[in-house]
Design an enzyme around this catalytic site. Structure first.
Site, PDB file in Angstrom:
ATOM      1  N   ASP A 136     -43.648  -6.857  34.783  1.00 24.67           N
ATOM      2  CA  ASP A 136     -43.508  -7.676  33.567  1.00 24.67           C
ATOM      3  C   ASP A 136     -44.849  -8.352  33.332  1.00 24.67           C
ATOM      4  O   ASP A 136     -45.791  -8.192  34.128  1.00 24.67           O
ATOM      5  CB  ASP A 136     -42.370  -8.705  33.712  1.00 24.67           C
ATOM      6  CG  ASP A 136     -41.750  -9.095  32.365  1.00 24.67           C
ATOM      7  OD1 ASP A 136     -42.456  -9.695  31.539  1.00 24.67           O
ATOM      8  OD2 ASP A 136     -40.562  -8.786  32.139  1.00 24.67           O
TER       9      ASP A 136
ATOM     10  N   GLY B 254     -48.260  -6.872  34.619  1.00 28.21           N
ATOM     11  CA  GLY B 254     -48.920  -5.795  33.888  1.00 28.21           C
ATOM     12  C   GLY B 254     -48.426  -5.714  32.461  1.00 28.21           C
ATOM     13  O   GLY B 254     -47.788  -6.642  31.949  1.00 28.21           O
TER      14      GLY B 254
ATOM     15  N   HIS C  82     -35.107  -2.312  22.592  1.00 29.94           N
ATOM     16  CA  HIS C  82     -34.640  -2.947  21.346  1.00 29.94           C
ATOM     17  C   HIS C  82     -35.621  -4.002  20.824  1.00 29.94           C
ATOM     18  O   HIS C  82     -35.507  -4.432  19.692  1.00 29.94           O
ATOM     19  CB  HIS C  82     -33.223  -3.519  21.524  1.00 29.94           C
ATOM     20  CG  HIS C  82     -33.129  -4.812  22.288  1.00 29.94           C
ATOM     21  ND1 HIS C  82     -31.973  -5.563  22.325  1.00 29.94           N
ATOM     22  CD2 HIS C  82     -34.029  -5.486  23.052  1.00 29.94           C
ATOM     23  CE1 HIS C  82     -32.168  -6.645  23.076  1.00 29.94           C
ATOM     24  NE2 HIS C  82     -33.401  -6.628  23.519  1.00 29.94           N
TER      25      HIS C  82
END
Ligand SMILES: C[S@@+](CC[C@H](N)C(=O)[O-])C[C@H]1O[C@@H](n2cnc3c(N)ncnc32)[C@H](O)[C@@H]1O
Length: 337
Positions: free
Chosen positions: A201, A227, A247
């Protein structure tokens, strides 16, 4: 028009009550009412003294919360219902952080600009804040922490259903792409006791990860990788998970994330996408409202199984299968081809 069902006016009032109900719950959470009732029922006077609140106003809020079935009212004392207990900070299954995060000021201000999104196709959040939401979170650690906590609570709420529907035990190295604080990865590693985990993340998204993974007893088996999934995704996983990631992005950007997953995955590795999967066509679904949340907040969209299939196949995966779980999240599985 039939005469038995609700009138159109009733339905319009229902929408207004929805707004007032959500604001009443938000006020209750901000005031910590459920936390103050966690040890047992109290009168409005006792509660007002404990909280430092205006007793007559608090009593009115408590009666409204009783109407919403969050509190019980018996002999002048207010207690918690099962729903009310889900508002207690830190309680198992607590939805408190989800309510605070998803009804936070940034969400409310972005939703207020939804007409702008519908008129122009632009993301409401970007119009209000002058930048995309994840950039804003990177610059505002407090807002980001609330959002991460909301995602952790939301993930916990669907974790059991995902574990029931998907067998994590055959995997040796599970990569959670955009895994936030790591709640889902912890659940996957609990279900696969020999597996190692990789949590990717942004630095802001990973803020609470070390604490959560330690508390869940999986930090020894889990590598935390700050990252950017648009740059690259860690290699060597036999399962790549994407929960509430695709999404957030338009088709071009979602396709880029999937291609990076495909590039990192050896042939035969598996992909698990966890999202609210929309029904085909115009059929109604709660996911249609989540879709508006994406329009307002991120510029992404909710998608149907056919839409996921097309973008997952275009990224080089095969054998795409979608199925429902008993939660609002569906699963879309595929194999790196
Ligand atoms: C809607 S949250 C979902 C978090 C988690 N998967 C869950 O279901 O609880 C989206 C996540 O994507 C992360 N994210 C956004 N942009 C990213 C990027 N460029 N690279 C890696 N992670 C990113 C955010 O920090 C956030 O944790």
């Amino acid at each position: 028009m039939g005469t038995d069902g609700p009138t159109v006016q009733d339905r319009a009032f229902g929408v207004l009550f929805g707004f007032w109900s959500s604001q009443a719950l938000l006020a209750a959470v901000k005031l910590g009412i459920a936390d103050h009732l966690a040890d047992g029922p109290r009168t409005a006077g006792e509660l007002a003294a404990a909280m430092g609140a205006h007793e007559p106003s608090l009593a009115r809020l408590l009666r409204a919360l009783a109407t919403l079935e969050a509190v019980t009212s018996e002999g002048g004392r207010y207690g918690l219902t099962e729903f009310g207990r889900a508002l207690v900070k830190g309680a198992p299954g607590s939805m408190r952080s989800m309510i605070l995060g998803v009804m936070s000021e940034d969400h409310r201000r972005a939703w207020a600009e939804l007409p702008h999104s519908v008129r122009t196709g632009e993301t409401a959040f970007d119009r209000v804040y002058g930048m995309p939401v994840f950039e804003y979170y990177a610059r505002h650690p407090d807002v980001s922490a609330d959002f991460n906590d909301a995602m952790t609570a939301g993930s916990a709420a669907v974790e059991a259903a995902v574990r029931e529907a998907f067998d994590f035990s055959p995997f040796g190295r599970i990569v959670d792409v955009g895994g936030g604080n790591g709640g889902l990865l912890a659940a996957a590693l609990e279900a696969a006791p020999k597996a190692a985990g990789v949590l990717l993340d942004t630095p802001a998204g990973l803020k609470g990860a070390a604490d959560l993974l330690r508390a869940r007893g999986v930090s020894e088996r889990c590598e935390v990788v700050p990252g950017d999934f648009f740059e690259s995704v860690p290699r060597g996983g036999d399962l790549y998970m994407l929960k509430w990631i695709l999404h957030d992005w338009d088709d071009r950007r979602a396709g880029a994330i999937l291609r990076n997953c495909r590039e990192a995955a050896a042939k035969g590795s598996r992909l698990l996408v966890i999202e609210a999967v929309l029904p085909d066509g115009d059929a109604p679904s709660p996911g249609r409202l989540g879709d508006l949340n994406m329009m307002a907040m991120t510029g992404g969209r909710e998608r149907s199984a056919a839409e996921y299939r097309a973008m997952i196949e275009a990224a080089g995966f095969v054998d795409v299968r979608a199925r429902e779980t008993r939660s609002p999240c569906g699963l879309v599985e595929a194999v790196a081809g």
